[in-house]
Design an enzyme around this catalytic site. Sequence first.
Site, PDB file in Angstrom:
ATOM      1  N   HIS A 214      24.445   8.758 107.505  1.00 46.64           N
ATOM      2  CA  HIS A 214      25.211   9.320 108.618  1.00 46.64           C
ATOM      3  C   HIS A 214      26.161  10.396 108.091  1.00 46.64           C
ATOM      4  O   HIS A 214      26.301  11.464 108.701  1.00 46.64           O
ATOM      5  CB  HIS A 214      26.007   8.228 109.338  1.00 46.64           C
ATOM      6  CG  HIS A 214      25.288   7.593 110.471  1.00 46.64           C
ATOM      7  ND1 HIS A 214      24.291   6.666 110.287  1.00 46.64           N
ATOM      8  CD2 HIS A 214      25.406   7.752 111.828  1.00 46.64           C
ATOM      9  CE1 HIS A 214      23.836   6.278 111.471  1.00 46.64           C
ATOM     10  NE2 HIS A 214      24.486   6.923 112.413  1.00 46.64           N
ATOM     11  N   HIS A 261      30.031   1.347 105.947  1.00 45.42           N
ATOM     12  CA  HIS A 261      30.040   1.951 104.613  1.00 45.42           C
ATOM     13  C   HIS A 261      31.410   1.816 103.966  1.00 45.42           C
ATOM     14  O   HIS A 261      32.437   1.800 104.645  1.00 45.42           O
ATOM     15  CB  HIS A 261      29.677   3.439 104.691  1.00 45.42           C
ATOM     16  CG  HIS A 261      28.245   3.696 105.025  1.00 45.42           C
ATOM     17  ND1 HIS A 261      27.227   3.505 104.136  1.00 45.42           N
ATOM     18  CD2 HIS A 261      27.674   4.126 106.184  1.00 45.42           C
ATOM     19  CE1 HIS A 261      26.077   3.808 104.718  1.00 45.42           C
ATOM     20  NE2 HIS A 261      26.323   4.176 105.954  1.00 45.42           N
TER      21      HIS A 261
END
Length: 447
Positions: A214, A261
């Site tokens: 992303h 993340h």
Amino acid sequence: MANDFVKTFVQMCNYLQDPSHVARFQNLCGVKGTFPVKATKPDGGQSKPDGGQSEPDFPGLRKRVQHGEQGSDVTVGNGATGDATAPQVNGMQGDTPDGASANVDPDTTRAKPLRKNSLTGDVGQEFLVHNKFLFYLFTFGTELGNEMFFIVFFPFLFWNIDALVSRRLIVVWAWNLFVGQSTKDMVRWSRPASPPVVKVEVFYNSEYSMPSTHAMTGTAIPFCLFMLTYGRWQYPFLFGFCVALSWSVLVCVSRVYMGMHSILEVITGFLYTLLILAFFQHTLDKIDNFYMTDRYAPLVIIVSHVSLGLVAFTLDSWSTSRGDTAQALGTGVGAALATHVNYQLGLMQDPPLSSLPLTLPPITVSLVVLSLLRFFIGVAVILITRMVMKAVTIPFLCRLFGLPSDDVRQARQHMKVELPYRYIVYSVVGFSCVCVVPLLFRILNVA
């Protein structure tokens, strides 16, 4: 001296990888978990699912859950496990969710992840949102890296603004995603541990996480857009750079907010993409010209993209990351082939060099209506094409390889189904976007 530098670098990486920083940032942004407590042995160890010896707890290091695998010590959702005994609110045991909600701010909202886990079907666990603005802001930010955004963004850019920029952007996006997803399957780091991290999103929770793709796409798209349009379109440098940087930062920070993340993975994804963009800065024009003019371009396009897909599919077990890689490469194949066809048939929509730099036309009602008309007609064609191709391709491939077609999720876990399915469907979608839909616009006199 070199050894000291390496040691310091490793220590910094370990520090940035610590999931407690993610949890701390979530708490600062008003996200609090409702974690269940995990049963432990008297000696503090955790039982392995096969009844073996306990193993040390390394935050953030968890194995990928395979489809159908059962294991009480594997976190697959928002900290929820099968042997939970008592709920926790923000890591504090003893308060039930109902009791907790009675003591929190009236503006606090109980929420759950919007989409279930793509691999396990886990729906995640409730969490508390104390800052709705940041929740919606970062939800929007993370959507800038999802499939639906690209389905909307690339066609709109191609049909209404600049076809050359759009098709070159698709090239960078496809290769960038391939590099990122393949790196994930080689490094094989799992998602940040939950608890302490709150899983605001669980759709990609069973995939590997290093680097953040992303963050990579959220950096590649705006900065490549800036790289391709500055000098081609008239606008101030500072304006373009600030828009690109703000876009990238929003996507990167949103992945930490979502609990998907660590800080290290997001930074790595950002820097990784800058290296990829540095490569494409000098080669993208040559690649685009090759796609248009070379007689062997269709063969090279198909062979190269299919080969990369085969490489990606042999790196690890099935996951949606492999499907996303094949989907991006398939879209790239279709768009590149359509570029070649458009050039050979004299259908290119690129403005002559003498008209550069381009300026935005006055925003009028007729311009807005015509742009929206093109967009809705084109998206309708693409969605219908995708639906028809999907309905036809999966049963055909299952029949071809002798697999049951009643369970689509299970069937697509076979490489011989998933790889050709993604390539066939999305190459047709990419070809339709770049070639078929513009032809339709000419027929309808809305080009």
